[in-house]
Scaffold this motif. Structure first.
Motif, PDB file in Angstrom:
ATOM      1  N   GLN A   1      26.957  -4.058 -28.798  1.00  0.00           N
ATOM      2  CA  GLN A   1      26.462  -2.690 -28.962  1.00  0.00           C
ATOM      3  C   GLN A   1      25.871  -2.163 -27.662  1.00  0.00           C
ATOM      4  O   GLN A   1      26.057  -0.989 -27.315  1.00  0.00           O
TER       5      GLN A   1
ATOM      6  N   LEU B   1      28.876  -4.211 -36.444  1.00  0.00           N
ATOM      7  CA  LEU B   1      28.732  -3.025 -35.596  1.00  0.00           C
ATOM      8  C   LEU B   1      28.715  -1.729 -36.405  1.00  0.00           C
ATOM      9  O   LEU B   1      28.490  -0.658 -35.849  1.00  0.00           O
TER      10      LEU B   1
ATOM     11  N   ALA C   1      25.350  -8.797 -32.957  1.00  0.00           N
ATOM     12  CA  ALA C   1      26.157  -7.714 -32.382  1.00  0.00           C
ATOM     13  C   ALA C   1      25.446  -6.973 -31.252  1.00  0.00           C
ATOM     14  O   ALA C   1      26.057  -6.116 -30.605  1.00  0.00           O
TER      15      ALA C   1
END
Length: 293
Positions: A154, A192, A150
């Protein structure tokens, strides 16, 4: 004056939610009818930009099944479904990549940017976001996600961008895989640490009886197996609800199954007391279930 008063009342109702969700990640799975109706497409993308302007961190995880089907028909490539999943040959995975990444993703990014957002397009292949293994030889290049990176998503969120992610994965060695769109969105939301996952669908929500559209407004995941046993959760709703359960178990607070055919359904769900569709979670008893006697 009444119109102004109504707008003020709406803002006041939204205030607690604005405070609650400020800085939070909201993942939206976008597919179905809302992708082929131009009015609905515009409304969905406006909602995504509005979430960003109101201080949230939206991520748009999209599908594109109708576009894939249209291209396969144009190329005269036969379509076969096995237990509800598209058999994906080498020819078909090339079409999946071309449509989802080259067409759908690019179009969504461009339209978001045109209405004042700052979107960046990605796929699960980008930086090995979705690391996959082949589900089975029988299904061809259909993948199961075994790892989510992720960090690139991010980083874009932290930099103030709206990530738009296509559900195509990789084995890390150059082979691409077709991934179920709901599953991809759920895995990304979990990775996330998202506050919410919204799944836009072509029905009002999870219904006791699809014929009369009586929606279960809140589904505690403890009741899922019972609803499967009595046939309330059946067919295409099974993988969707299974995705919800897994996402909740992996730490996302709420998952919402909402009607993507309703203009601005994302904002209705995010900022009104009533909400719409079905909320899936584990923090309160189910509301609206009709158990068979």
């Amino acid at each position: 004056m009444n119109d102004v008063a109504s707008k003020v009342a709406t803002l006041m109702e939204a205030m607690p939610y604005l405070k609650k969700y400020a800085g939070k990640v909201i993942v939206i799975k976008y597919g179905g009818n809302a992708m082929i109706n131009e009015e609905l497409k515009a409304a969905v993308l406006q909602d995504v930009v509005m979430l960003k302007l109101l201080g949230m961190k939206p991520v748009l995880s999209h599908g594109g099944g109708p576009g894939i089907n249209k291209m396969l028909e144009k190329l005269d490539i036969p379509v076969q479904f096995i237990n509800g999943l598209r058999y994906t040959s080498a020819d078909i995975i090339s079409v999946v990549e071309a449509v989802l990444i080259g067409q759908v993703n690019s179009e969504l990014v461009g339209r978001i940017n045109a209405i004042g957002g700052e979107a960046v397009g990605l796929s699960g292949i980008s930086a090995n976001i979705y690391k996959c293994v082949q589900r089975s030889e029988e299904l061809g290049f259909v993948g199961d996600i075994v790892e989510v990176n992720a960090a690139p998503v991010q980083a874009l969120l932290d930099a103030g961008y709206i990530p738009v992610v296509a559900p195509v994965g990789t084995d890390g060695n150059g082979q691409s895989f077709n991934i179920n769109g709901d599953t991809a969105a759920g895995k990304l939301a979990s990775a996330l640490g998202a506050e919410k996952l919204m799944l836009l669908t072509d029905i009002e929500g999870l219904c006791n009886d699809i014929k009369i559209r009586d929606v279960i407004s809140y589904l505690n995941i403890a009741d899922v197996q019972g609803l499967k046993d009595q046939g309330t959760i059946a067919g295409g709703m099974i993988p969707k609800v299974d995705c919800c359960v897994q996402t909740i178990e992996e730490g996302v607070t709420n998952v919402h199954i909402i009607d993507g055919r309703k203009p601005h359904s994302i904002l209705y769900e995010a900022f009104t007391n009533e909400g719409i569709g079905t909320t899936v979670g584990k923090d309160q008893p189910s509301v609206g279930i009709k158990w068979n006697k």
